[in-house]
Design a protein around this motif. Structure first.
Motif, mmCIF file in Angstrom:
data_model
loop_
_atom_site.group_PDB
_atom_site.id
_atom_site.type_symbol
_atom_site.label_atom_id
_atom_site.label_comp_id
_atom_site.label_asym_id
_atom_site.label_seq_id
_atom_site.Cartn_x
_atom_site.Cartn_y
_atom_site.Cartn_z
ATOM 1 N N ARG A 120 0.818 -1.219 0.000
ATOM 2 C CA ARG A 120 0.000 0.000 0.000
ATOM 3 C C ARG A 120 0.845 1.260 0.000
ATOM 4 N N ALA A 121 2.027 1.216 0.616
ATOM 5 C CA ALA A 121 2.823 2.435 0.803
ATOM 6 C C ALA A 121 4.246 2.229 0.297
ATOM 7 N N PRO A 122 4.454 2.229 -1.039
ATOM 8 C CA PRO A 122 5.783 1.955 -1.571
ATOM 9 C C PRO A 122 6.832 2.998 -1.229
ATOM 10 N N SER A 123 6.400 4.188 -0.829
ATOM 11 C CA SER A 123 7.382 5.229 -0.519
ATOM 12 C C SER A 123 7.741 5.275 0.963
ATOM 13 N N GLN A 124 7.125 4.415 1.762
ATOM 14 C CA GLN A 124 7.363 4.451 3.197
ATOM 15 C C GLN A 124 8.573 3.606 3.583
ATOM 16 N N SER A 125 9.090 3.867 4.781
ATOM 17 C CA SER A 125 10.347 3.254 5.205
ATOM 18 C C SER A 125 10.328 1.737 5.289
ATOM 19 N N PRO A 126 9.232 1.057 5.694
ATOM 20 C CA PRO A 126 9.310 -0.407 5.767
ATOM 21 C C PRO A 126 9.674 -1.048 4.430
ATOM 22 N N LEU A 127 9.016 -0.630 3.366
ATOM 23 C CA LEU A 127 9.318 -1.192 2.053
ATOM 24 C C LEU A 127 10.705 -0.764 1.586
ATOM 25 N N LEU A 128 11.059 0.483 1.869
ATOM 26 C CA LEU A 128 12.368 0.973 1.451
ATOM 27 C C LEU A 128 13.497 0.231 2.153
ATOM 28 N N ARG A 129 13.265 -0.214 3.402
ATOM 29 C CA ARG A 129 14.275 -1.007 4.098
ATOM 30 C C ARG A 129 14.597 -2.267 3.296
ATOM 31 N N VAL A 130 13.548 -2.962 2.870
ATOM 32 C CA VAL A 130 13.743 -4.212 2.135
ATOM 33 C C VAL A 130 14.422 -3.932 0.799
ATOM 34 N N PHE A 131 13.922 -2.926 0.085
ATOM 35 C CA PHE A 131 14.472 -2.603 -1.228
ATOM 36 C C PHE A 131 15.938 -2.196 -1.124
ATOM 37 N N GLU A 132 16.269 -1.398 -0.123
ATOM 38 C CA GLU A 132 17.645 -0.943 0.074
ATOM 39 C C GLU A 132 18.588 -2.131 0.300
ATOM 40 N N HIS A 133 18.205 -3.049 1.150
ATOM 41 C CA HIS A 133 19.085 -4.179 1.446
ATOM 42 C C HIS A 133 19.196 -5.128 0.260
ATOM 43 N N LEU A 134 18.092 -5.334 -0.452
ATOM 44 C CA LEU A 134 18.175 -6.137 -1.669
ATOM 45 C C LEU A 134 19.119 -5.483 -2.672
ATOM 46 N N GLY A 135 19.004 -4.164 -2.804
ATOM 47 C CA GLY A 135 19.868 -3.455 -3.751
ATOM 48 C C GLY A 135 21.339 -3.566 -3.404
ATOM 49 N N ARG A 136 21.651 -3.502 -2.121
ATOM 50 C CA ARG A 136 23.054 -3.646 -1.716
ATOM 51 C C ARG A 136 23.590 -5.028 -2.092
ATOM 52 N N HIS A 137 22.784 -6.058 -1.872
ATOM 53 C CA HIS A 137 23.222 -7.410 -2.215
ATOM 54 C C HIS A 137 23.351 -7.586 -3.724
ATOM 55 N N VAL A 138 22.449 -6.948 -4.465
ATOM 56 C CA VAL A 138 22.534 -6.995 -5.929
ATOM 57 C C VAL A 138 23.844 -6.352 -6.387
ATOM 58 N N GLN A 139 24.203 -5.240 -5.771
ATOM 59 C CA GLN A 139 25.483 -4.604 -6.104
ATOM 60 C C GLN A 139 26.652 -5.529 -5.779
ATOM 61 N N THR A 140 26.586 -6.201 -4.645
ATOM 62 C CA THR A 140 27.657 -7.116 -4.254
ATOM 63 C C THR A 140 27.776 -8.283 -5.227
ATOM 64 N N LEU A 141 26.658 -8.659 -5.834
ATOM 65 C CA LEU A 141 26.686 -9.712 -6.850
ATOM 66 C C LEU A 141 27.461 -9.284 -8.096
#
Length: 240
Positions: A120-141
């Motif tokens: 419901r809230a893609p711009s809110q911090s809970p979703l951004l937490r998940v997206f941020e950590h996934l993105g970091r791992h994607v970069q590490t890949l």
């Protein structure tokens, strides 16, 4: 006459934002989003609605804070995996993504209302937490920068989609029957479908009967990770 010793009154824990959020999570888990009102929360906390408004301005803020509290707990485990990846040893980026994904999957399974809140809230911090950590791992890949957004988004959408559907199935179909009974009934219905119209569905009906949701979730996640890593490391030589 003997003087009666007055027993000290029990001192209640002071009301805080953390206590309010914890009580909201408990109420959401037991009764769902529709039951979360400031009146119900005040009764659970033995206080007045006005005292809650001092810490939280409204239901939307409370739902976001409750979701963030649950998701933040999954990030604690993910941080450990990230540290291992950067250190001597244990976890690879793929393993870190699996840990994070499974943490969110289990969180949605334990708190079904979270899936709706994250979507419901893609711009809110809970979703951004998940997206941020996934993105970091994607970069590490080692995913090339132009493909990082797509890779992280694909992983996020898969986690939220499958996690949310699993939670919806548990709420909608298992209220009056066990999971085993539900799967047996559904698998039998699949096996009896028209063989000309549903040949594939009939063929995999027995797999539906015996499958494990978490195992299937991780298997699908591995398919996506394989696609991401294969795409960044093509087997065909690059043309001159």
């Amino acid at each position: 006459m003997a003087t009666r010793t007055r027993r000290p009154e029990r001192r209640e824990e002071p009301l805080s934002r953390q206590r309010i959020v914890e009580a909201a999570i408990a109420l959401l888990d037991t009764a769902g989003e529709g039951a979360l009102t400031f009146r119900a929360l005040a009764e659970r906390l033995a206080t007045g609605p006005g005292a809650i408004y001092w810490h939280v301005t409204g239901k939307d803020e409370l739902l976001n804070a409750a979701t963030d509290a649950v998701i933040a707990a999954t990030m604690t485990t993910d941080t450990t995996s990230t540290a291992d990846t950067a250190g001597t040893g244990a976890a690879t980026p793929q393993e870190a993504i699996r840990t994070l994904a499974l943490g969110v999957f289990d969180a949605i399974d334990a708190h079904p209302w979270i899936g709706t809140q994250l979507a419901r809230a893609p711009s809110q911090s809970p979703l951004l937490r998940v997206f941020e950590h996934l993105g970091r791992h994607v970069q590490t890949l080692g995913v090339p920068h132009p493909a990082q957004f797509t890779a992280a988004s694909a992983l996020l959408n898969y986690i939220l989609g499958v996690g949310g559907q699993n939670a919806a199935n548990a709420r909608g179909h298992h209220q009056h029957t066990s999971r085993t009974e539900f799967l047996n009934t559904t698998a039998t219905a699949w096996a009896n479908l028209d063989p000309d119209e549903y040949p594939f569905t009939r063929d995999v009906a027995h797999q539906l009967r015996d499958h494990d949701d978490r195992t299937e979730f991780l298997a699908g996640l591995d398919l996506i990770l394989t696609g991401i890593t294969t795409h960044q490391n093509p087997t065909d030589p690059t043309p001159p």
